[in-house]
Design a protein around this motif. Structure first.
Motif: not given
Ligand code: PLP
Length: 380
Positions: A131-132, A125, A128, A3-9
């Motif tokens: 970040t996403g 949010s 997040q 999974t992407s790093r940016r989805s790590d919210v």
């Protein structure tokens, strides 16, 4: 699969509190809900009627990406009524809630890695979503002295490409007056940062009318929603006002990302905008609840609160009571049967010493919640 790093919210902690409250209710407990940031009321009756009629009349297929022209025109009229601003409906873009507005705005305004300032405490949010999307949220710690709103000094030297403010704010309910708004917009424009104003709680204000960023400048993005004043959270309808030369940019994004906002919700939202009596009756309830909270919370022992100008929240500094707001909120739910939100959602650094209380529910609920909080605090 990776999974992407940016989805790590981070998760939305209030959702965890809601789940804990649900579990307590399922086990037979009676819980007073001071955690949820949504009206206990549904959509105005006129909205339901209008939708019923529209469903009888046609298939409610896609609308154009920017939204129903009649709704865009009606929203533009609101700016005349509420702010004395003459707004061209072409600049209004209907969105899937304020949340859909953020996605469109951030994509339209920023490139990967751009830095966007957000006040802390603030709506979780923002951080997040930024970040996403591969952007960099920059927390700007605010102070009680500035009523938890950012001031230009807070972002001087931060190399921001964007600044996002909310007035009235979540979790504090505090507002920016005209001077404060003008200073922020001016300071952001001076450093080339795009200014985004989250005005989702407009209409829910108690002493003075909220100021729109459009009262100060046309070169801003304003984001609003039918979720709060119009009492339509689940309908996922909101809007943005953007500079004229950004409309086509956002339209291209909206066409591809969403096709259109929900047609049924747009029909209902248009009718809701004329349901003034019902909406003002909701506001009267919030006003009564706010007065109860401002009296009852200090009596219960929550002394350090910033009186809210709008929205339906009170943010309390509980540093004298705990340095683990999550555990403290869990105890309040367990022992008092009142669900409240730990401040960590809103301020990852200082939020372990704060709580947010929502007073969006019925007055009977709020009175009972305050009684329970007092008993809990007296017996601590
Ligand atoms: C400050 C703020 N902005 C935006 C939102 C999201 O609202 P919507 O339901 O319109 O997506 C919320 C929801 O609570 C909020 O508190």
């Amino acid at each position: 699969m990776r999974t992407s790093r940016r989805s790590d919210v981070d998760p939305f902690i209030v959702m965890d509190v809601m789940e804990a409250a649900r579990a307590a209710e399922a086990a037979g407990r009676h819980v007073i809900h001071m955690e949820v940031g949504q009206p206990g009321t549904g959509a105005p009756q006129a909205a339901i009627r209008a939708l019923g009629q529209a469903m009888d009349e046609g298939p409610l297929g896609y609308t154009v990406a920017l939204g129903l022209p009649a709704l865009r025109a009606r929203i533009a009229r609101l700016y005349g009524d509420w702010y004395d601003v003459d707004l061209n409906p072409d600049r209004v873009i209907v969105t899937s809630g304020a949340s859909g507005g953020f996605i469109l705005a951030f994509n339209a305004l920023f490139d990967s890695g751009d830095r966007v300032g957000i006040g802390a405490p603030g709506y979780p949010s923002y951080r997040q979503i930024l970040t996403g999307l591969g952007l960099t949220p920059v927390d700007l710690p605010t102070s009680a002295a500035n009523r938890y709103q950012p001031v230009p000094d807070d972002f001087a030297g931060h190399d921001l490409q964007g600044l996002l403010v909310a007035s009235p704010a979540n979790p504090t309910g505090t507002m920016l007056d005209h001077t404060a708004m003008a200073h922020l917009v001016g300071a952001a424009q001076d450093v080339g940062a795009s200014f985004i104003s989250d005005e989702i709680y407009h209409g829910i204000e108690y002493e003075a009318k909220a100021v729109s960023a459009l009262n100060v400048s046309d070169d801003v993005y304003v984001i609003n929603s039918f979720s709060k004043y119009f009492s339509m959270t689940g309908w996922r309808a909101g809007w943005m006002v953007v500079p004229k030369d950004h409309v086509r940019v956002v339209e291209r994004l909206a066409q591809n990302m969403f096709i259109c906002p929900p047609h049924a919700s747009q029909v209902a939202a248009l009718a809701a905008m004329d349901a003034t009596d019902e909406l003002q009756a909701n506001l009267d309830v919030y006003r009564t609840n706010r007065a109860l909270m401002l009296e009852g919370l200090p009596k219960a022992g929550f002394m350090r609160i910033a009186p809210p100008d709008g929205a339906f929240y009170v943010y309390a500094d509980v540093s004298e009571l705990t340095d683990d707001s999550r555990a403290f909120a869990a105890r309040i739910l367990d022992e008092a049967g009142v669900a409240v939100t730990p401040g960590l959602d809103f301020d990852p650094v200082r939020g372990h010493q704060t709580l947010r209380f929502s007073y969006a529910r019925t007055t009977d609920d709020i009175a009972e919640g305050l009684r329970r909080l007092k008993t809990f605090m007296d017996g601590r």
